[in-house]
Design an enzyme around this catalytic site. Structure first.
Site, PDB file in Angstrom:
ATOM      1  N   ILE A 152     -39.446   7.947 -35.770  1.00 19.62           N
ATOM      2  CA  ILE A 152     -40.663   8.511 -36.364  1.00 19.62           C
ATOM      3  C   ILE A 152     -40.588   8.140 -37.842  1.00 19.62           C
ATOM      4  O   ILE A 152     -39.823   8.732 -38.598  1.00 19.62           O
ATOM      5  CB  ILE A 152     -40.751  10.026 -36.173  1.00 19.62           C
ATOM      6  CG1 ILE A 152     -40.902  10.341 -34.691  1.00 19.62           C
ATOM      7  CG2 ILE A 152     -41.926  10.600 -36.958  1.00 19.62           C
ATOM      8  CD1 ILE A 152     -41.049  11.806 -34.366  1.00 19.62           C
ATOM      9  N   PRO A 153     -41.326   7.130 -38.269  1.00 18.11           N
ATOM     10  CA  PRO A 153     -41.067   6.475 -39.555  1.00 18.11           C
ATOM     11  C   PRO A 153     -41.560   7.239 -40.783  1.00 18.11           C
ATOM     12  O   PRO A 153     -42.499   6.804 -41.474  1.00 18.11           O
ATOM     13  CB  PRO A 153     -41.796   5.144 -39.390  1.00 18.11           C
ATOM     14  CG  PRO A 153     -42.938   5.463 -38.487  1.00 18.11           C
ATOM     15  CD  PRO A 153     -42.429   6.501 -37.523  1.00 18.11           C
ATOM     16  N   CYS A 154     -40.925   8.344 -41.075  1.00 14.86           N
ATOM     17  CA  CYS A 154     -41.299   9.085 -42.291  1.00 14.86           C
ATOM     18  C   CYS A 154     -40.992   8.274 -43.543  1.00 14.86           C
ATOM     19  O   CYS A 154     -41.505   8.586 -44.630  1.00 14.86           O
ATOM     20  CB  CYS A 154     -40.590  10.440 -42.318  1.00 14.86           C
ATOM     21  SG  CYS A 154     -38.795  10.362 -42.216  1.00 14.86           S
ATOM     22  N   HIS A 155     -40.167   7.228 -43.412  1.00 21.44           N
ATOM     23  CA  HIS A 155     -39.878   6.373 -44.571  1.00 21.44           C
ATOM     24  C   HIS A 155     -41.101   5.563 -44.996  1.00 21.44           C
ATOM     25  O   HIS A 155     -41.115   5.010 -46.100  1.00 21.44           O
ATOM     26  CB  HIS A 155     -38.707   5.435 -44.261  1.00 21.44           C
ATOM     27  CG  HIS A 155     -38.946   4.516 -43.105  1.00 21.44           C
ATOM     28  ND1 HIS A 155     -38.719   4.883 -41.792  1.00 21.44           N
ATOM     29  CD2 HIS A 155     -39.410   3.238 -43.047  1.00 21.44           C
ATOM     30  CE1 HIS A 155     -39.008   3.877 -40.997  1.00 21.44           C
ATOM     31  NE2 HIS A 155     -39.446   2.867 -41.730  1.00 21.44           N
TER      32      HIS A 155
END
Length: 364
Positions: free
Chosen positions: A315-318
């Site tokens: 889950i690409p919170c970056h």
């Protein structure tokens, strides 16, 4: 290209032996002709004698040889032969209770085993072996075997001692276990440093960098929220994400297919689902995400949900940054966030956000 500003940042990371920079850069030491990882324990060179590289291959092409102390061509925290030997010994006879004679038989120093396991797994070897025995006891109880039989299997003569150990390791007393949910935790070595993966047989619940601040609290919250026992082990989703992470870091994959369990509030899940729709190589601001989910004034809540994400990279919170273009925060460290964003821009792979299917498992 490594700028002068980045060189200063990397040199400070080298002095601090900052594990957040594992895989982000390598440093060649002109006076010795070797190149090292950021956490190398060797005496630190002067800045003027350092040459920084994005990849180990660049250092090799510049005629630097791998350091024999930090072994930059191996995974960070690579398993030592002693740890490998003892893990294999436990698997050969997981019900065994270890004594000093057992260590002597393998020509292993018990104190050394304790230190290496504590560093690698966050628990001593005896605790590791006990957790493995407890895993067997848990399986037997779930299959209907009497608690007294499980107690004797794991080597506890005292029922109170067994119950105390069981509660401490599994998070629930055996008499109250019933259909207690079981999660398994595995250590995964990655290009950017070791990660912990926690999953059941159906879905991945947590994926975090080992050195993330507050990881212990995250795991405990997960255990309490899911009312689960967490034990060492592997499952199909863990093996799946391990394969996918390897392909991701090799630049061969941008979209993950491992089933996920999103353990959060409806709002948090809405945010996390949208994060998965942000194409690799692109970024969004917290305000952008808030507007996209139909709550334009909730950008602070979006930021909190972003920080509560327990499935790093997948889950690409970056990919969420500040409105002014600054990177903002990241639980795994800004150096990793910068590396991930750069890596994804350099990875040529198709991504169709309109047809993106988010695989989630709902246990009700």
């Amino acid at each position: 290209m490594i700028t002068a500003e980045m060189k200063s940042e990397y040199y400070q990371a080298l002095l601090d032996k900052n594990s957040e920079y594992e895989g982000v850069f390598f440093v060649g030491v002109k006076t010795t002709g070797v190149f090292c990882r950021p956490t190398c324990p060797a005496r630190k060179p002067k800045f003027i004698n350092c040459e920084f590289f994005d990849h180990a291959k660049q250092a090799l092409l510049a005629s630097f040889r791998p350091c024999q102390r930090c072994r930059p061509l191996s995974h960070p925290n690579h398993v030592s032969e002693l740890v490998r030997l003892l893990v294999n010994a436990v698997e050969e006879n997981p019900e065994q209770r270890w004594t000093e004679k057992d260590f002597q038989r393998l020509s292993v120093d018990a104190a050394t085993a304790r230190r290496q396991f504590k560093k690698r797994f966050g628990m001593t070897f005896v605790e590791y072996a006990r957790a493995r025995r407890m895993g067997i006891a848990l399986k037997e109880i779930r299959e209907g075997k009497a608690i007294i039989d499980a107690q004797l299997t794991t080597g506890y003569e005292s029922s109170s001692g067994f119950r105390d150990a069981f509660s401490r390791i599994m998070g629930a007393a055996p008499t109250r276990l019933g259909d207690h949910h079981v999660l398994k935790a595995s250590w995964l070595d990655t290009r950017l440093g070791p990660m912990i993966a926690i999953a059941d047989e159906e879905a991945l619940y947590l994926l975090e960098f080992i050195d993330r601040r507050g990881l212990e609290r995250e795991v405990e919250r997960l255990r309490l929220r899911t009312k689960s026992a967490i034990i060492p082990g592997s499952t199909a989703p863990i093996r799946s994400i391990e394969r996918e992470l390897e392909e991701y870091f090799d630049g061969k994959l941008t979209e993950f297919a491992t089933p996920l369990f999103l353990c959060g509030s409806p709002f948090q899940r809405m945010v996390w689902e949208h994060l998965q729709m942000i194409p690799p190589g692109q970024t969004s601001s917290y305000s952008d995400v808030a507007a996209a989910i139909g709550k334009p004034s909730a950008f602070r809540a979006v930021a909190q949900a972003n920080g509560a994400n327990q499935l790093a990279i997948v889950i690409p919170c970056h990919r969420v940054i500040n409105s002014n273009g600054d990177l903002g925060g990241y639980g795994g460290g800004l150096s990793r966030k910068r590396w991930l964003l750069h890596h994804e821009k350099e990875t040529p792979a198709p991504f169709d956000s309109d047809s993106r299917k988010i695989q989630q498992v709902d246990h009700g």
